[in-house]
Scaffold this active site. Structure first.
Site, PDB file in Angstrom:
ATOM      1  N   ASN A 186       0.807  -1.221   0.000  1.00  0.00           N
ATOM      2  CA  ASN A 186       0.000   0.000   0.000  1.00  0.00           C
ATOM      3  C   ASN A 186       0.842   1.273   0.000  1.00  0.00           C
ATOM      4  O   ASN A 186       0.337   2.353  -0.284  1.00  0.00           O
ATOM      5  CB  ASN A 186      -0.966  -0.002   1.197  1.00  0.00           C
ATOM      6  CG  ASN A 186      -2.105  -0.989   0.992  1.00  0.00           C
ATOM      7  OD1 ASN A 186      -2.236  -1.576  -0.078  1.00  0.00           O
ATOM      8  ND2 ASN A 186      -2.913  -1.169   2.013  1.00  0.00           N
ATOM      9  N   ARG A 213      -8.153  -1.217  -7.552  1.00  0.00           N
ATOM     10  CA  ARG A 213      -8.682   0.105  -7.212  1.00  0.00           C
ATOM     11  C   ARG A 213      -7.594   1.182  -7.154  1.00  0.00           C
ATOM     12  O   ARG A 213      -7.803   2.325  -7.545  1.00  0.00           O
ATOM     13  CB  ARG A 213      -9.375  -0.015  -5.865  1.00  0.00           C
ATOM     14  CG  ARG A 213     -10.021   1.220  -5.412  1.00  0.00           C
ATOM     15  CD  ARG A 213     -10.681   1.028  -4.072  1.00  0.00           C
ATOM     16  NE  ARG A 213     -10.925   2.319  -3.475  1.00  0.00           N
ATOM     17  CZ  ARG A 213     -11.952   3.086  -3.779  1.00  0.00           C
ATOM     18  NH1 ARG A 213     -12.838   2.685  -4.644  1.00  0.00           N
ATOM     19  NH2 ARG A 213     -12.099   4.275  -3.216  1.00  0.00           N
ATOM     20  N   ARG A 245     -16.973   1.352  -1.863  1.00  0.00           N
ATOM     21  CA  ARG A 245     -15.724   2.054  -2.136  1.00  0.00           C
ATOM     22  C   ARG A 245     -15.834   3.163  -3.177  1.00  0.00           C
ATOM     23  O   ARG A 245     -15.257   3.083  -4.261  1.00  0.00           O
ATOM     24  CB  ARG A 245     -14.636   1.042  -2.522  1.00  0.00           C
ATOM     25  CG  ARG A 245     -14.501  -0.042  -1.497  1.00  0.00           C
ATOM     26  CD  ARG A 245     -13.327  -0.936  -1.751  1.00  0.00           C
ATOM     27  NE  ARG A 245     -12.099  -0.368  -1.243  1.00  0.00           N
ATOM     28  CZ  ARG A 245     -10.941  -1.012  -1.230  1.00  0.00           C
ATOM     29  NH1 ARG A 245     -10.860  -2.215  -1.716  1.00  0.00           N
ATOM     30  NH2 ARG A 245      -9.875  -0.441  -0.747  1.00  0.00           N
ATOM     31  N   ILE A 250     -15.439   7.098  -4.901  1.00  0.00           N
ATOM     32  CA  ILE A 250     -14.268   7.959  -5.116  1.00  0.00           C
ATOM     33  C   ILE A 250     -14.651   9.431  -4.956  1.00  0.00           C
ATOM     34  O   ILE A 250     -13.932  10.322  -5.397  1.00  0.00           O
ATOM     35  CB  ILE A 250     -13.646   7.734  -6.520  1.00  0.00           C
ATOM     36  CG1 ILE A 250     -14.738   7.728  -7.577  1.00  0.00           C
ATOM     37  CG2 ILE A 250     -12.793   6.492  -6.567  1.00  0.00           C
ATOM     38  CD1 ILE A 250     -14.226   7.875  -8.980  1.00  0.00           C
ATOM     39  N   VAL A 268     -14.822   0.660   9.039  1.00  0.00           N
ATOM     40  CA  VAL A 268     -14.227   1.316   7.862  1.00  0.00           C
ATOM     41  C   VAL A 268     -14.905   0.882   6.558  1.00  0.00           C
ATOM     42  O   VAL A 268     -15.262   1.713   5.726  1.00  0.00           O
ATOM     43  CB  VAL A 268     -12.704   1.061   7.804  1.00  0.00           C
ATOM     44  CG1 VAL A 268     -12.090   1.706   6.566  1.00  0.00           C
ATOM     45  CG2 VAL A 268     -12.033   1.591   9.060  1.00  0.00           C
ATOM     46  N   ARG A 306      -2.379 -10.925  -4.904  1.00  0.00           N
ATOM     47  CA  ARG A 306      -2.341  -9.467  -5.064  1.00  0.00           C
ATOM     48  C   ARG A 306      -1.486  -8.817  -3.985  1.00  0.00           C
ATOM     49  O   ARG A 306      -0.929  -7.744  -4.197  1.00  0.00           O
ATOM     50  CB  ARG A 306      -3.759  -8.888  -4.971  1.00  0.00           C
ATOM     51  CG  ARG A 306      -4.645  -9.232  -6.152  1.00  0.00           C
ATOM     52  CD  ARG A 306      -5.942  -8.471  -6.080  1.00  0.00           C
ATOM     53  NE  ARG A 306      -5.675  -7.110  -5.633  1.00  0.00           N
ATOM     54  CZ  ARG A 306      -6.444  -6.417  -4.813  1.00  0.00           C
ATOM     55  NH1 ARG A 306      -7.536  -6.935  -4.351  1.00  0.00           N
ATOM     56  NH2 ARG A 306      -6.114  -5.193  -4.464  1.00  0.00           N
TER      57      ARG A 306
HETATM   58  C1  UD1 Z   1      -6.591   1.794   1.429  1.00  0.00           C
HETATM   59  C2  UD1 Z   1      -5.797   0.502   1.370  1.00  0.00           C
HETATM   60  C3  UD1 Z   1      -6.648  -0.653   1.894  1.00  0.00           C
HETATM   61  C4  UD1 Z   1      -7.177  -0.328   3.283  1.00  0.00           C
HETATM   62  C5  UD1 Z   1      -7.871   1.027   3.302  1.00  0.00           C
HETATM   63  C6  UD1 Z   1      -8.289   1.468   4.687  1.00  0.00           C
HETATM   64  C7  UD1 Z   1      -4.329   0.884  -0.511  1.00  0.00           C
HETATM   65  C8  UD1 Z   1      -3.948   0.540  -1.904  1.00  0.00           C
HETATM   66  N1  UD1 Z   1      -5.405   0.268  -0.014  1.00  0.00           N
HETATM   67  O1  UD1 Z   1      -7.708   1.642   0.569  1.00  0.00           O
HETATM   68  O2  UD1 Z   1      -5.822  -1.816   1.933  1.00  0.00           O
HETATM   69  O3  UD1 Z   1      -8.101  -1.321   3.665  1.00  0.00           O
HETATM   70  O4  UD1 Z   1      -7.001   2.034   2.775  1.00  0.00           O
HETATM   71  O5  UD1 Z   1      -7.191   1.486   5.546  1.00  0.00           O
HETATM   72  O6  UD1 Z   1      -3.665   1.670   0.143  1.00  0.00           O
HETATM   73  N2  UD1 Z   1     -14.434   6.416   0.948  1.00  0.00           N
HETATM   74  C9  UD1 Z   1     -15.425   7.263   0.534  1.00  0.00           C
HETATM   75  N3  UD1 Z   1     -15.164   8.093  -0.505  1.00  0.00           N
HETATM   76  C10 UD1 Z   1     -13.961   8.128  -1.134  1.00  0.00           C
HETATM   77  C11 UD1 Z   1     -12.947   7.263  -0.693  1.00  0.00           C
HETATM   78  C12 UD1 Z   1     -13.217   6.412   0.361  1.00  0.00           C
HETATM   79  O7  UD1 Z   1     -16.533   7.249   1.077  1.00  0.00           O
HETATM   80  O8  UD1 Z   1     -13.788   8.928  -2.070  1.00  0.00           O
HETATM   81  C13 UD1 Z   1     -14.712   5.472   2.069  1.00  0.00           C
HETATM   82  C14 UD1 Z   1     -14.642   4.026   1.606  1.00  0.00           C
HETATM   83  O9  UD1 Z   1     -15.835   3.597   1.042  1.00  0.00           O
HETATM   84  C15 UD1 Z   1     -14.321   3.312   2.905  1.00  0.00           C
HETATM   85  C16 UD1 Z   1     -13.468   4.330   3.641  1.00  0.00           C
HETATM   86  O10 UD1 Z   1     -13.685   5.580   3.019  1.00  0.00           O
HETATM   87  O11 UD1 Z   1     -15.500   3.057   3.618  1.00  0.00           O
HETATM   88  C17 UD1 Z   1     -11.985   4.008   3.648  1.00  0.00           C
HETATM   89  O12 UD1 Z   1     -11.512   3.971   2.327  1.00  0.00           O
HETATM   90  P1  UD1 Z   1     -10.051   4.464   1.934  1.00  0.00           P
HETATM   91  O13 UD1 Z   1      -9.325   4.897   3.157  1.00  0.00           O
HETATM   92  O14 UD1 Z   1     -10.169   5.411   0.805  1.00  0.00           O
HETATM   93  O15 UD1 Z   1      -9.415   3.122   1.426  1.00  0.00           O
HETATM   94  P2  UD1 Z   1      -8.542   2.898   0.129  1.00  0.00           P
HETATM   95  O16 UD1 Z   1      -7.640   4.051  -0.095  1.00  0.00           O
HETATM   96  O17 UD1 Z   1      -9.423   2.446  -0.976  1.00  0.00           O
END
Ligand code: UD1
Length: 425
Positions: free
Chosen positions: A23, A92, A121, A123, A333, A403
């Site tokens: 990550n 992702r 998830r 964006i 989360v 992965r």
């Molecule tokens: C990253 C990690 C993943 C880890 C996660 C949380 C990488 C490649 N992956 O994923 O392994 O499980 O952090 O520690 O680093 N969310 C929104 N809107 C957004 C973005 C996120 O609502 O635009 C929400 C998601 O749905 C989720 C939460 O925020 O419920 C956490 O997601 P996020 O911290 O963004 O995780 P990733 O970056 O995808």
């Protein structure tokens, strides 16, 4: 399809070396797009996700080669500013190229991301950040031919702004940091994610000449600069891989030294393993875990860093299947991260899910079964569970595990585990 066979194994003994952080390296690979010339990243884990990110950079025009754990990327000639579905849907984190492309080329068009099926998830927070910096976002959600693409562009310069994240999203914090490095003035990300991978990306960007301050706290300030230079950098060790072997040592009542780990990064795992009865010794870059006689019950609630990491939740769930009494695990989360509970239940676990909370009543043993890896960490949890299950466990859909784990079968075997990989067409 390939699968992994796990047989009931003796307590794990010996030492295991943790690879570089998946990550941390994925956003750093994306960040190489910010500078002309050749960047060198050391300590890179040879994983499917790293290959996908490398393929994506090649598609954009970069020249990428891997020599052992060294990844060499020449991002001088970026010809395309578009990331297609067939690459982005595999992972992702591919969406992380949007920030750097928007920053350096003022335009990017990326397919909506895929990745582990652990929730919806979205964006939206990434896009909120880009918009705040002055980018125009076109979401081709319903556009014929371009369905599923998001396009960001800016006329002139991006301009620094204050951005409050409704949730401290790791990906959004990273993407916005990379988008902001050339923005005029100062960008402030509030309620930013504080994960060690954010700090690693900030360190990398600062080595390139960026001005990122406050990474590791919930307020990050980025002062725009004119250019960045390519650098050589070594990525941090993978705290989730380290946590995985810590749990394996605990569950098998083993005695394992985990090497190449930053103890500060695995504090929540150390705390919970101590609570359930493990003996833990911390060294500068290693941790010794001695499993308990009896696995005491505990409560776990996943939180953004420095709370308990969601990525270790399924591993700890497997561990608590054998606890003395009743444990609870609450996932805050991701909304869909208990998918491995039914698989553990096929192995004899007693788990009841109620909304965000799983209640685990300890059983005296697990029983080998044919199970399916539903995501990356869930897959690892099934392998670890299989080590203490009577008979044989067959884990399918192991492409998820590939992965994120470098040679998990080899590393566990070296510790005395009876685990085999069977390759099938
Ligand atoms: C990253 C990690 C993943 C880890 C996660 C949380 C990488 C490649 N992956 O994923 O392994 O499980 O952090 O520690 O680093 N969310 C929104 N809107 C957004 C973005 C996120 O609502 O635009 C929400 C998601 O749905 C989720 C939460 O925020 O419920 C956490 O997601 P996020 O911290 O963004 O995780 P990733 O970056 O995808």
């Amino acid at each position: 399809m390939s699968y992994i066979i796990v047989k009931e194994s003796p307590p794990l003994k010996g030492s295991v070396r943790v690879s570089g952080s998946k990550n941390a390296v994925l956003p750093i690979i994306a960040a190489t797009l910010l500078a002309e010339g050749t960047s060198v990243i050391n300590g890179v884990p040879n994983l499917k996700d790293v290959q996908v990110m490398s393929e994506l950079l090649c598609h954009l025009g970069a020249r990428v080669s891997m020599e052992g754990e060294k990844l060499i990327i020449d991002a001088t000639n970026i010809e395309k500013l578009e990331a297609p579905y067939n690459l982005v849907n595999k992972m992702r984190a591919s969406f992380l190229v949007m920030g750097p492309l928007l920053s350096r080329y003022r335009k990017a068009k990326i397919s909506m991301p895929g990745g582990c099926a652990i929730g919806s998830r979205p964006i939206d927070l990434h896009l909120k950040g880009f918009r705040a910096l002055g980018a125009e976002i076109v979401n081709h959600e319903h556009t014929y031919n371009e369905q599923g693409y998001v396009e960001a562009s800016v006329n002139g310069d991006l301009v620094g702004e204050k951005i409050y994240l409704d949730f401290p999203s790791v990906g959004a914090t990273e993407n916005i940091m990379m988008a902001a490095v050339f923005a005029k003035g100062v960008t402030v990300i509030e309620n930013a994610a504080e994960e060690p991978e954010i700090v690693d990306l900030a360190n990398y960007l600062n080595n390139m000449g960026a001005k990122v301050r406050g990474a590791g706290t919930n307020t990050i300030r980025i002062t725009g600069v004119e250019t960045l230079k390519p650098v050589e950098y070594t990525v941090i060790p993978d705290r989730i891989e380290a946590g995985t072997y810590m749990v394996a040592a605990a569950l098998t009542r083993g005695d394992v030294v985990i090497e190449n780990v930053i103890p500060d990064h695995v504090k929540p795992a150390i705390a919970k393993l101590t609570e359930i009865g493990c003996h833990i010794e911390e060294y500068d870059s290693a941790i010794r875990v001695v499993g308990p006689e009896v696995i005491e019950s505990t409560t776990i609630k996943t939180m953004p860093h420095p709370g308990f990491p969601t990525d270790l939740q399924s591993l700890f769930m497997a561990l608590l299947c054998l606890c003395d009494g009743k444990s609870t695990v609450t996932e805050t989360v991701f909304e869909n991260r208990f998918m491995n509970a039914p698989e553990l239940m096929r192995m004899g676990a007693n788990i009841e899910i109620n909304g965000k909370t799983a209640t685990i009543k300890g059983v005296s043993c697990l029983i080998g079964a044919e199970v399916v890896a539903t995501d990356l960490r869930a897959g690892a949890a099934l392998i670890i569970g299989g080590l203490v299950a009577k008979g044989e466990t067959k884990v399918r859909n192991i492409y998820h595990i590939d992965r994120g784990y470098v040679d998990i079968v080899g590393k566990l075997s070296n510790l005395g585990a009876k685990v085999y990989r069977v390759e099938e067409e």
